[in-house]
Write an enzyme that holds these catalytic residues in place. Structure first.
Site, PDB file in Angstrom:
ATOM      1  N   LEU A  62     -36.732 -67.367 -10.985  1.00  0.00           N
ATOM      2  CA  LEU A  62     -35.545 -67.142 -11.813  1.00  0.00           C
ATOM      3  C   LEU A  62     -34.610 -66.131 -11.161  1.00  0.00           C
ATOM      4  O   LEU A  62     -35.039 -65.295 -10.363  1.00  0.00           O
ATOM      5  CB  LEU A  62     -35.938 -66.666 -13.217  1.00  0.00           C
ATOM      6  CG  LEU A  62     -36.628 -65.299 -13.390  1.00  0.00           C
ATOM      7  CD1 LEU A  62     -35.675 -64.131 -13.279  1.00  0.00           C
ATOM      8  CD2 LEU A  62     -37.334 -65.256 -14.725  1.00  0.00           C
ATOM      9  N   ALA A 107     -20.040 -61.679   2.129  1.00  0.00           N
ATOM     10  CA  ALA A 107     -20.226 -60.313   2.641  1.00  0.00           C
ATOM     11  C   ALA A 107     -20.005 -59.353   1.478  1.00  0.00           C
ATOM     12  O   ALA A 107     -19.298 -59.674   0.529  1.00  0.00           O
ATOM     13  CB  ALA A 107     -19.226 -60.050   3.754  1.00  0.00           C
ATOM     14  N   CYS A 159     -36.087 -57.269  -6.443  1.00  0.00           N
ATOM     15  CA  CYS A 159     -36.873 -58.217  -5.640  1.00  0.00           C
ATOM     16  C   CYS A 159     -36.603 -58.160  -4.137  1.00  0.00           C
ATOM     17  O   CYS A 159     -37.517 -57.852  -3.369  1.00  0.00           O
ATOM     18  CB  CYS A 159     -36.644 -59.633  -6.155  1.00  0.00           C
ATOM     19  SG  CYS A 159     -37.316 -59.863  -7.814  1.00  0.00           S
TER      20      CYS A 159
END
Ligand code: NAD
Length: 443
Positions: free
Chosen positions: A157, A259, A267
């Site tokens: 997710l 960018a 994570c």
């Protein structure tokens, strides 16, 4: 099916709500009493679009139960998820102590056969460690006869669209060492697998590695573009033009090639560190991933460097309006956010910050509430008042078309430092506002 989920965070709570929504009976267990009490009262501790109503309705209908009672949780589930945090340890490896703590709790309390599911992002080999921890506790109790198995089911997710991602997953990866366990997982996820086949059954190691490979690939795309941006800036090119030019190649595509001021969140940074550690431990030099991480650390300094250069080093006593605190839009999550690196550098240099974020104000209050060089403002316009310059660190939709006259009138100096390339440099400069962004030459 009867499902238990240990760990009621971004992953556990969303998964629980979505599984309850399709009819599974879900018990959520967390050690955080305040969180569980709040959830029982309908207070959802995180911002995630669509989550609150799902949690409230399923709780009201009795399919979503919240408890701190480990025994109640372990006794309930035919399928028991582990969805607790796996933060980086000091050496960069994934700290598995929360995961193994839950595994021990499961072993101490289960009364019937069950399937233990590793949903947390964990290094290769963790399923086996979980199996051993559960079995050790069963043995202590003299209950080696209770059958259990362990599967890996990594979560993909995205914060900000977590409910939608779990309702309509791109893929459901299941690492299993026997077909019966895989079949139980197929049955659990059948409601999410109707439109076309999304389930990939594989061995445990491959499933565990898939999650890291996915995050590392995405982080690599970002760091690659940030490196290109540095080159573009130095040679007088425009990274936005380059992005569109290369994105049109279907082998490259437009996704994830922006960018910016670096990636953050709970994570990417930790998963890159963890896989570098894993690679090292098996004799592989993860040179690409080390470079990805290095570029990101550098990138989080880029806006501060531009500010310092613009003000010729003299930023002590200045006030900066900061739009965007969360690590990305549509979440209140500030873990490893680029905004934090910037704010901390500004404070270190003696500047003040007036910050605004559409969702992360409570989180900012929790983290930095006691600082007198931070003012948390109720609107983006309020943050501009009395500020010397504006800095943008998150690409929230609400920042994409602001009233530039208000910005110009409110700031002591009409200058914007944009860490997300939200505006057209020519248009901004034509309004008499100095504009710095990433990978584009100053006009
Ligand atoms: P989180 O920090 O939001 O939540 C973890 C929860 O686990 C906390 O509420 C904590 O109190 C609870 N907990 C800790 N020990 C416990 C125990 N012994 N028993 C019960 N509960 C316990 O974490 P998260 O962001 O949901 O991440 C969980 C895992 O999923 C991590 O491994 C993460 O890498 C992975 N993951 C996260 C995301 C994401 O976007 N956040 C996406 C995919 C995978």
């Amino acid at each position: 099916m009867k499902v238990t989920i240990f760990g009621v965070g971004y992953v556990g709570l969303v998964q629980a709500a979505v599984l309850a929504e399709v009819g599974h009976e879900v018990v959520c267990v967390d050690v955080d009493e305040g969180k569980i009490e709040g959830l029982r009262q309908g207070v959802v501790p995180i911002f995630e679009p669509g989550l609150e109503s799902l949690v409230r309705s399923n709780h009201a209908e009795g399919r979503l139960i919240f408890t701190t009672d480990l025994q109640e949780g372990a006794e309930h589930g035919e399928v028991i998820f582990i969805a607790v945090g796996t933060p980086p340890d000091e050496d960069g490896s994934a700290d598995l102590h929360y995961v193994l703590e839950v595994a021990h709790s499961i072993g101490q309390h289960i009364q019937h056969p069950c399937l233990v599911v590793n949903k947390s992002t964990v290094p290769v080999g963790t399923a086996e460690q979980v199996r051993q921890a559960v079995f050790a506790e069963l043995k202590n109790r003299g209950h080696e006869d209770i059958n259990f198995d362990v599967v890996s089911n990594p979560e993909f997710l995205k914060e900000g669209s977590a409910v939608a991602d779990c309702m309509r997953p791109d893929r459901i990866i299941i690492g299993a060492s026997n077909p019966k366990a895989a079949e139980t997982m197929r049955e659990l996820y059948a409601p999410f697998n109707r439109n076309h086949e999304k389930v990939f059954i594989m061995d445990l190691c491959s499933a565990e590695l898939s999650k890291y490979a996915a995050n590392c690939m995405l982080a690599t795309k970002i760091s690659f573009m940030n490196e290109m941006a540095a080159i573009a800036e130095a040679v007088g090119a425009d990274i936005e033009a380059v992005r569109m030019g290369i994105g049109s190649d279907p082998r490259i595509g437009y996704h994830f090639i922006y960018a910016g001021a670096g990636y953050g969140g709970s994570c990417f940074p930790k998963d890159i560190k963890a896989i570098i550690y894993t690679a090292g431990s098996v004799g592989v030099d993860a040179g690409i991933l080390k470079a990805v991480e290095h570029r990101n650390v550098t990138q989080k300094q880029v806006i501060f460097d531009k500010i310092t250069r613009h003000f010729d080093g003299g930023i002590q006593g200045l006030t900066f309006a900061l739009w965007g605190l969360s690590f990305k839009p549509n979440t209140d999550d500030m873990r490893d956010a680029s905004s934090r690196v910037l704010m901390e550098a500004l404070w270190q240099a003696g500047a003040r910050v007036n910050a605004y974020d559409p969702q992360a104000m409570e989180e900012a209050q929790r983290i930095y509430g006691n600082r007198d060089d931070l003012t948390l403002c109720g609107t983006k316009e309020a943050a501009l008042k009395g500020a010397d310059a504006l800095v943008i660190m998150t690409d929230w939709r609400a920042f994409k078309a602001p009233d530039f006259d208000v910005i110009k009138q409110s700031l002591a100096q009409p200058v914007i430092f944009d860490g997300r390339n939200l505006y057209d440099p020519q248009r901004i400069e034509a309004r008499g506002i100095r504009y710095y962004s990433i990978g584009r030459r100053a006009v």
